[in-house]
Scaffold this motif. Structure first.
Motif, PDB file in Angstrom:
ATOM      1  N   LEU A 143       0.284 -10.648  -6.780  1.00  0.00           N
ATOM      2  CA  LEU A 143       1.640 -10.968  -6.335  1.00  0.00           C
ATOM      3  C   LEU A 143       2.371  -9.722  -5.847  1.00  0.00           C
ATOM      4  CD1 LEU A 143       2.819 -13.610  -8.961  1.00  0.00           C
ATOM      5  CD2 LEU A 143       1.941 -13.996  -6.658  1.00  0.00           C
ATOM      6  N   VAL A 144       2.158  -8.600  -6.520  1.00  0.00           N
ATOM      7  CA  VAL A 144       2.763  -7.351  -6.061  1.00  0.00           C
ATOM      8  C   VAL A 144       2.266  -7.013  -4.660  1.00  0.00           C
ATOM      9  CG1 VAL A 144       2.852  -4.860  -6.454  1.00  0.00           C
ATOM     10  CG2 VAL A 144       3.211  -6.439  -8.362  1.00  0.00           C
ATOM     11  N   GLU A 145       0.982  -7.219  -4.401  1.00  0.00           N
ATOM     12  CA  GLU A 145       0.438  -6.979  -3.065  1.00  0.00           C
ATOM     13  C   GLU A 145       1.064  -7.898  -2.024  1.00  0.00           C
ATOM     14  OE1 GLU A 145      -3.782  -7.275  -3.125  1.00  0.00           O
ATOM     15  OE2 GLU A 145      -4.058  -5.559  -4.473  1.00  0.00           O
ATOM     16  N   HIS A 146       1.444  -9.108  -2.454  1.00  0.00           N
ATOM     17  CA  HIS A 146       2.108 -10.054  -1.547  1.00  0.00           C
ATOM     18  C   HIS A 146       3.594  -9.736  -1.369  1.00  0.00           C
ATOM     19  CE1 HIS A 146      -0.865 -13.083  -0.402  1.00  0.00           C
ATOM     20  NE2 HIS A 146      -1.351 -13.041  -1.632  1.00  0.00           N
ATOM     21  N   GLY A 147       4.104  -8.738  -2.079  1.00  0.00           N
ATOM     22  CA  GLY A 147       5.496  -8.348  -1.910  1.00  0.00           C
ATOM     23  C   GLY A 147       6.451  -8.876  -2.952  1.00  0.00           C
ATOM     24  N   PHE A 148       5.946  -9.478  -4.042  1.00  0.00           N
ATOM     25  CA  PHE A 148       6.824  -9.963  -5.104  1.00  0.00           C
ATOM     26  C   PHE A 148       7.326  -8.774  -5.936  1.00  0.00           C
ATOM     27  CE2 PHE A 148       4.492 -13.623  -3.844  1.00  0.00           C
ATOM     28  CZ  PHE A 148       5.247 -14.740  -4.168  1.00  0.00           C
ATOM     29  N   LYS A 149       8.537  -8.923  -6.489  1.00  0.00           N
ATOM     30  CA  LYS A 149       9.168  -7.847  -7.261  1.00  0.00           C
ATOM     31  C   LYS A 149       9.366  -8.282  -8.716  1.00  0.00           C
ATOM     32  CE  LYS A 149       9.775  -5.512  -3.390  1.00  0.00           C
ATOM     33  NZ  LYS A 149       8.963  -4.306  -3.087  1.00  0.00           N
ATOM     34  N   ASN A 150       9.616  -7.299  -9.577  1.00  0.00           N
ATOM     35  CA  ASN A 150       9.990  -7.537 -10.975  1.00  0.00           C
ATOM     36  C   ASN A 150       8.994  -8.433 -11.706  1.00  0.00           C
ATOM     37  OD1 ASN A 150      12.390  -6.086 -10.476  1.00  0.00           O
ATOM     38  ND2 ASN A 150      13.413  -7.939  -9.749  1.00  0.00           N
ATOM     39  N   VAL A 151       7.693  -8.209 -11.472  1.00  0.00           N
ATOM     40  CA  VAL A 151       6.662  -9.044 -12.086  1.00  0.00           C
ATOM     41  C   VAL A 151       6.345  -8.512 -13.486  1.00  0.00           C
ATOM     42  CG1 VAL A 151       4.375 -10.041 -11.799  1.00  0.00           C
ATOM     43  CG2 VAL A 151       5.722  -9.446  -9.774  1.00  0.00           C
ATOM     44  N   SER A 152       6.426  -9.388 -14.491  1.00  0.00           N
ATOM     45  CA  SER A 152       6.229  -8.991 -15.885  1.00  0.00           C
ATOM     46  C   SER A 152       5.213  -9.901 -16.569  1.00  0.00           C
ATOM     47  CB  SER A 152       7.553  -9.072 -16.658  1.00  0.00           C
ATOM     48  OG  SER A 152       8.516  -8.201 -16.088  1.00  0.00           O
ATOM     49  N   PRO A 153       4.471  -9.385 -17.570  1.00  0.00           N
ATOM     50  CA  PRO A 153       3.444 -10.192 -18.234  1.00  0.00           C
ATOM     51  C   PRO A 153       4.037 -11.197 -19.220  1.00  0.00           C
ATOM     52  CG  PRO A 153       3.563  -8.020 -19.234  1.00  0.00           C
ATOM     53  CD  PRO A 153       4.506  -8.002 -18.057  1.00  0.00           C
ATOM     54  N   TRP A 154       3.431 -12.367 -19.273  1.00  0.00           N
ATOM     55  CA  TRP A 154       3.728 -13.389 -20.273  1.00  0.00           C
ATOM     56  C   TRP A 154       2.414 -14.090 -20.590  1.00  0.00           C
ATOM     57  CZ3 TRP A 154       6.416 -18.700 -19.153  1.00  0.00           C
ATOM     58  CH2 TRP A 154       6.530 -19.418 -20.350  1.00  0.00           C
ATOM     59  N   THR A 155       1.765 -13.683 -21.672  1.00  0.00           N
ATOM     60  CA  THR A 155       0.446 -14.187 -21.990  1.00  0.00           C
ATOM     61  C   THR A 155       0.537 -15.599 -22.581  1.00  0.00           C
ATOM     62  OG1 THR A 155      -1.652 -13.652 -23.063  1.00  0.00           O
ATOM     63  CG2 THR A 155       0.369 -13.238 -24.328  1.00  0.00           C
ATOM     64  N   ARG A 156      -0.595 -16.156 -22.961  1.00  0.00           N
ATOM     65  CA  ARG A 156      -0.673 -17.522 -23.477  1.00  0.00           C
ATOM     66  C   ARG A 156      -1.311 -17.512 -24.865  1.00  0.00           C
ATOM     67  NH1 ARG A 156       2.236 -17.543 -19.753  1.00  0.00           N
ATOM     68  NH2 ARG A 156       2.125 -18.808 -17.860  1.00  0.00           N
ATOM     69  N   GLY A 157      -1.319 -18.668 -25.517  1.00  0.00           N
ATOM     70  CA  GLY A 157      -1.887 -18.783 -26.844  1.00  0.00           C
ATOM     71  C   GLY A 157      -2.761 -20.015 -26.971  1.00  0.00           C
ATOM     72  N   VAL A 158      -3.301 -20.218 -28.165  1.00  0.00           N
ATOM     73  CA  VAL A 158      -4.113 -21.397 -28.441  1.00  0.00           C
ATOM     74  C   VAL A 158      -3.856 -21.824 -29.884  1.00  0.00           C
ATOM     75  CG1 VAL A 158      -6.115 -20.002 -29.142  1.00  0.00           C
ATOM     76  CG2 VAL A 158      -6.454 -22.360 -28.374  1.00  0.00           C
ATOM     77  N   ASP A 159      -3.862 -23.117 -30.115  1.00  0.00           N
ATOM     78  CA  ASP A 159      -3.688 -23.680 -31.449  1.00  0.00           C
ATOM     79  C   ASP A 159      -5.047 -23.678 -32.141  1.00  0.00           C
ATOM     80  OD1 ASP A 159      -3.311 -25.178 -33.720  1.00  0.00           O
ATOM     81  OD2 ASP A 159      -2.201 -26.785 -32.734  1.00  0.00           O
ATOM     82  N   THR A 160      -5.317 -22.643 -32.924  1.00  0.00           N
ATOM     83  CA  THR A 160      -6.632 -22.517 -33.553  1.00  0.00           C
ATOM     84  C   THR A 160      -6.794 -23.435 -34.762  1.00  0.00           C
ATOM     85  OG1 THR A 160      -5.788 -20.592 -34.774  1.00  0.00           O
ATOM     86  CG2 THR A 160      -7.061 -20.164 -32.751  1.00  0.00           C
ATOM     87  N   GLU A 161      -5.725 -24.120 -35.173  1.00  0.00           N
ATOM     88  CA  GLU A 161      -5.859 -25.131 -36.219  1.00  0.00           C
ATOM     89  C   GLU A 161      -6.392 -26.429 -35.639  1.00  0.00           C
ATOM     90  OE1 GLU A 161      -5.371 -24.794 -39.566  1.00  0.00           O
ATOM     91  OE2 GLU A 161      -5.253 -22.663 -39.039  1.00  0.00           O
TER      92      GLU A 161
END
Length: 361
Positions: free
Chosen positions: A147-165
């Motif tokens: 996305l940065v290469e496409h010109g997007f700004k202010n890109v921040s990480p937001w990872t994911r999870g899993v319900d291991t129960e």
């Protein structure tokens, strides 16, 4: 903190975006935050072209204005780029109200796969939509870099999870109940929306031993069932029944090139089932070096290599991901007003609203 979450994707839809958002809301509320969700079922809707199970909200802008005024949020997050997202974006820009957004779907590629619309047109729209956002949240470093290469700004990480129960290895086998005694092993499984952009036909066309199983529904299912009669199409499954489908498989196959993460990857790993995938967004960030799967430009090679992995190692890797950590990262990415400025903003907005009502009267 008072948070407004605006999304065009919500229950009863069943997909990774909805699972991410519903779990994030639940975790945020458990942490003491107050979350107001604005979603399609609260408004008049029409079916989405080519996806009738997805409902698009119409004429929601005025009600969204009133709900924002009444709730006085400290943070606004716009999760999707559909009608509700557009309406809320317009309000926030007009009011100079800071907001954040997230990039859940490779929208330009999805649209281009279904309609004669060039991918660059889709990216132009996406850049326009996300430009005023204080932060654009994405699931993986690879997607962030693209996305940065496409010109997007202010890109921040937001990872994911899993319900291991829920997604765990010790679940009872399920395929025997569905006639699986006659199905040769190994079982190669795909779970998700059965649609052209998921590239499921590539999986079904692989020359693999054993049995191919597809769990899910969607617009391409009927055609694929007719074209690949030896594959087992089981329809949509939910809850523990879905988890048992993952656990009873030998390899989970993820052929998509267009997903931004692929929650089903972590769900499969949670049950100890290794994952074979292309080196695409999501898999390329999750799988290499994990001991929980393989990526390869030759998907068949990745599938066969997965048969050699230790399922205990796969499960151990999945246990590193939690929804609480994902929600905490989401909260960190929000940009609430400082307390004095927040109070001034809403007092000014209430004055403007009163003046407009008097003028209209």
């Amino acid at each position: 903190m008072r948070i407004v979450l605006v999304t065009d994707a919500w229950e009863p839809q069943v997909n990774g975006v909805v699972r991410t958002l519903t779990r994030t809301v639940a975790e945020c509320r458990a942490m003491g935050h107050e979350v107001e969700v604005i979603e399609p079922s609260q408004f008049k809707t029409i079916p989405c072209p080519t996806y009738p199970e997805i409902r698009l909200a119409l004429g929601a802008e005025e009600e969204i204005r009133e709900r924002l005024r009444a709730f006085e949020p400290e943070a606004v997050h716009i999760a999707t780029e559909g009608p509700l997202g557009i309406a809320t974006r317009r309000i926030c820009v007009e009011w100079k109200l800071p907001f954040t957004t997230s990039y859940h779907t490779k929208f330009p590629e999805y649209v281009s796969a279904r309609f004669p619309i060039p991918v660059q047109v889709g990216y132009a729209y996406m850049k326009w939509f996300h430009k005023p956002s204080g932060r654009l949240m994405v699931a993986t470093p690879t997607l962030r870099d693209e996305l940065v290469e496409h010109g997007f700004k202010n890109v921040s990480p937001w990872t994911r999870g899993v319900d291991t129960e829920l997604f765990r290895p010790d679940l009872e086998p399920i395929y025997k109940e569905m006639g699986g005694d006659a199905w040769p092993r190994p079982f190669f499984l795909n779970v998700g929306r059965v649609a052209v952009e998921k590239n499921i036909e590539t999986f079904l066309g692989l020359d693999l031993p054993g049995t191919k199983i597809v769990v899910g529904d969607g617009p391409a299912r009927a055609d694929l069932e007719e074209k690949y009669p030896d594959a087992k199409f089981l329809g949509a499954k939910f809850g523990e029944e879905l988890a048992r489908c993952f656990a009873d498989a030998d390899v989970f196959v993820f052929p998509s090139w267009t997903d931004t993460f692929g929650l089903v990857i972590l769900e499969a790993m949670g049950t100890g089932t290794p994952v074979a995938a292309y080196p695409a967004h999501g898999p390329i960030d999750l799988i290499p070096g994990s001991g929980a799967g393989f990526i390869d430009d030759d998907l068949k090679t990745a599938c066969l290599k997965c048969l050699e992995l230790d399922r205990k190692d796969v499960r151990s890797y999945a246990e590193k991901f939690s929804w609480r950590a994902s929600a905490e990262q989401f909260i960190e990415n929000l940009q609430p007003y400082p307390e004095p400025a927040r109070g001034r903003f809403w007092r000014r907005l209430r004055r403007v609203a009163r003046l407009r009502r008097r003028a209209a009267a």
